[in-house]
Design a protein around this motif. Structure first.
Motif, PDB file in Angstrom:
ATOM      1  N   ASP A 191       0.809  -1.214   0.000  1.00  0.00           N
ATOM      2  CA  ASP A 191       0.000   0.000   0.000  1.00  0.00           C
ATOM      3  C   ASP A 191       0.849   1.273   0.000  1.00  0.00           C
ATOM      4  O   ASP A 191       1.703   1.481   0.867  1.00  0.00           O
ATOM      5  CB  ASP A 191      -0.980   0.045   1.181  1.00  0.00           C
TER       6      ASP A 191
ATOM      7  N   ARG B 210      -2.272  -4.407  -7.119  1.00  0.00           N
ATOM      8  CA  ARG B 210      -3.534  -5.020  -6.737  1.00  0.00           C
ATOM      9  C   ARG B 210      -4.626  -4.008  -7.031  1.00  0.00           C
ATOM     10  O   ARG B 210      -4.454  -2.827  -6.759  1.00  0.00           O
ATOM     11  CB  ARG B 210      -3.561  -5.425  -5.267  1.00  0.00           C
TER      12      ARG B 210
ATOM     13  N   ARG C 193      -8.371  -2.592  -6.287  1.00  0.00           N
ATOM     14  CA  ARG C 193      -9.436  -2.643  -5.268  1.00  0.00           C
ATOM     15  C   ARG C 193     -10.738  -2.365  -6.008  1.00  0.00           C
ATOM     16  O   ARG C 193     -11.001  -1.232  -6.411  1.00  0.00           O
ATOM     17  CB  ARG C 193      -9.167  -1.621  -4.165  1.00  0.00           C
TER      18      ARG C 193
ATOM     19  N   TYR D 250      -6.092   0.018   3.100  1.00  0.00           N
ATOM     20  CA  TYR D 250      -6.611  -0.159   1.736  1.00  0.00           C
ATOM     21  C   TYR D 250      -7.788   0.780   1.467  1.00  0.00           C
ATOM     22  O   TYR D 250      -7.889   1.378   0.400  1.00  0.00           O
ATOM     23  CB  TYR D 250      -7.103  -1.593   1.496  1.00  0.00           C
TER      24      TYR D 250
ATOM     25  N   ASP E 249     -11.024  -8.517   3.887  1.00  0.00           N
ATOM     26  CA  ASP E 249     -11.662  -8.644   2.569  1.00  0.00           C
ATOM     27  C   ASP E 249     -12.254 -10.032   2.344  1.00  0.00           C
ATOM     28  O   ASP E 249     -13.272 -10.179   1.662  1.00  0.00           O
ATOM     29  CB  ASP E 249     -10.632  -8.368   1.458  1.00  0.00           C
TER      30      ASP E 249
ATOM     31  N   ASN F 205      -9.844  -6.284  -2.584  1.00  0.00           N
ATOM     32  CA  ASN F 205      -8.635  -6.429  -3.392  1.00  0.00           C
ATOM     33  C   ASN F 205      -8.717  -7.721  -4.196  1.00  0.00           C
ATOM     34  O   ASN F 205      -9.131  -8.759  -3.668  1.00  0.00           O
ATOM     35  CB  ASN F 205      -7.390  -6.451  -2.506  1.00  0.00           C
ATOM     36  N   THR F 206      -8.261  -7.621  -5.428  1.00  0.00           N
ATOM     37  CA  THR F 206      -8.432  -8.729  -6.370  1.00  0.00           C
ATOM     38  C   THR F 206      -7.838 -10.058  -5.899  1.00  0.00           C
ATOM     39  O   THR F 206      -8.413 -11.105  -6.135  1.00  0.00           O
ATOM     40  CB  THR F 206      -7.787  -8.343  -7.718  1.00  0.00           C
TER      41      THR F 206
ATOM     42  N   ASN G  12      -3.610  -0.233  -6.248  1.00  0.00           N
ATOM     43  CA  ASN G  12      -2.583   0.073  -5.262  1.00  0.00           C
ATOM     44  C   ASN G  12      -1.419  -0.881  -5.513  1.00  0.00           C
ATOM     45  O   ASN G  12      -1.454  -1.651  -6.473  1.00  0.00           O
ATOM     46  CB  ASN G  12      -3.149  -0.026  -3.845  1.00  0.00           C
TER      47      ASN G  12
ATOM     48  N   GLU H 172      -1.177 -11.174  -8.040  1.00  0.00           N
ATOM     49  CA  GLU H 172      -1.246  -9.742  -8.342  1.00  0.00           C
ATOM     50  C   GLU H 172      -0.852  -9.490  -9.802  1.00  0.00           C
ATOM     51  O   GLU H 172      -0.474 -10.410 -10.524  1.00  0.00           O
ATOM     52  CB  GLU H 172      -0.338  -8.962  -7.381  1.00  0.00           C
TER      53      GLU H 172
END
Ligand code: FE
Length: 342
Positions: free
Chosen positions: A91, A133, A135, A173, A209, A227-228, A258, A296
């Protein structure tokens, strides 16, 4: 008898010394340099990359893993005596904090500049993104059509009343997401958005998450922001969950992204070697290794994401420099607090 053993030992030692002299440049065993990395990332995500670098260059890397805050306290306390050469964390909000605490060094590297797009690194070279990543919005595929979705802001519309799940605003995040939104939309508009999200919550905020995703899959709510890579991890475990990702704001500023990233420490005694390691991490060779380990996206645009990640589809990302996430972090925290986002 003892004399024979001694002379054999002598011959062996001479041989070993001779081998050492001739093989020194090729053997990692004799590496001149050791780098110390303070890492807030899980060791399992970093280790494969580090091992590969040592194998190729002979540079030994010592890893000290701890929580973000603990590492920053440590770096500050150690000051000039720190053994750390690099700080790796996630981050941009955290990397910006490290800059505020004056523990990172300004590095001017043409390689980093060419491998990492401008919005994913500090314009003054104190930190650089190593993986991306996103979001983004996740939704329940049984209850939501992708055509129902459009932007982050629209999650505050009346159609999502009691259908939204969010993670706590205490997590960096979300602080970065809202700070970047403030940078784009301004304070007043962002206040309205956050307020409308809070009004639409189906449940109290979650602490991570994964819980948000589980709640969406279970039908406790229909949409959320995550986040993915958490989506990727959960789907690996439970591929049949009725979950999908949606890329919002594609007609506008793009998806909030991010980074995980790193910087050379201000008091590193091995600045050249530390910079070389960072440059290697941004290279085509290392990028997949680094990004794929946590599902990622590579920061280096020449590299494609892993097939599993690529399957989530292409998207336009917000190109605003991520240092904004740090600059507006405090204001974002205050704004969320005012709007009742716990
Ligand atoms: Fe995470």
């Amino acid at each position: 008898m003892a004399a024979i053993v001694r002379s054999r030992l002598f011959i062996f030692l001479m041989f070993a010394l001779w081998m050492g002299v001739f093989l020194m440049p090729a053997l990692p065993l004799f590496a001149a340099e050791t780098l110390v990395v303070y890492s807030a990332r899980n060791e399992q995500l970093i280790k494969p990359v580090i091992d590969q670098y040592t194998k190729e260059t002979g540079v030994e890397i010592q890893l000290l893993t701890d929580k973000e805050a603990a590492l920053l306290v440590r770096l500050e306390a150690e000051g000039k005596n720190t053994p750390a050469d690099l700080l790796i964390t996630v981050d941009a909000g955290n990397l910006w904090q490290a800059v505020q605490q004056d523990v990172l060094l300004q590095v001017n590297s043409e390689i980093l500049k060419s491998n990492v797009p401008l919005h994913l690194r500090d314009p003054r070279g104190r930190w650089v993104g190593l993986s991306i990543r996103a979001r983004t919005i996740a939704y329940n595929t049984n209850r939501v059509k992708p055509s129902d979705l459009s932007t982050y802001e629209a999650l505050g519309e009346p159609q999502w009343k009691k259908r939204l799940c969010l993670r706590t605003s205490k997590k960096v995040y979300n602080q970065s997401l809202i700070a970047m939104m403030m940078g784009q939309l301004g304070k007043e508009k962002t206040e309205q958005v956050v307020k409308s999200w809070v009004d639409n919550l189906a449940t109290p905020v979650f602490s991570n998450d994964s819980q948000v995703l589980e709640a969406i899959a279970a039908g406790q709510c229909d949409v959320g922001i995550v986040n993915t890579y958490y989506y990727g991890r959960l789907l690996r475990e439970k591929p049949d969950l009725p979950l999908a990702l949606f890329w919002p704001n594609q007609a506008g500023r793009g998806v909030h992204v991010n980074i995980s990233g790193a910087g050379v420490t201000k008091y590193s005694k091995h600045v050249k070697a530390a910079t070389a390691f960072l440059e290697w991490l941004s290279s085509e060779e290392a990028q997949n290794l680094f990004a794929d380990s946590n599902l990622e996206y590579p920061v280096n645009p020449k590299i494609k994401p892993a097939p599993e990640v690529a399957a989530w589809g292409d998207f336009k990302q917000d190109q605003t420099n991520l240092s904004k996430a740090g600059e507006l972090q405090k204001e974002a925290i205050r704004l969320m607090d005012r709007m009742g986002y716990k």
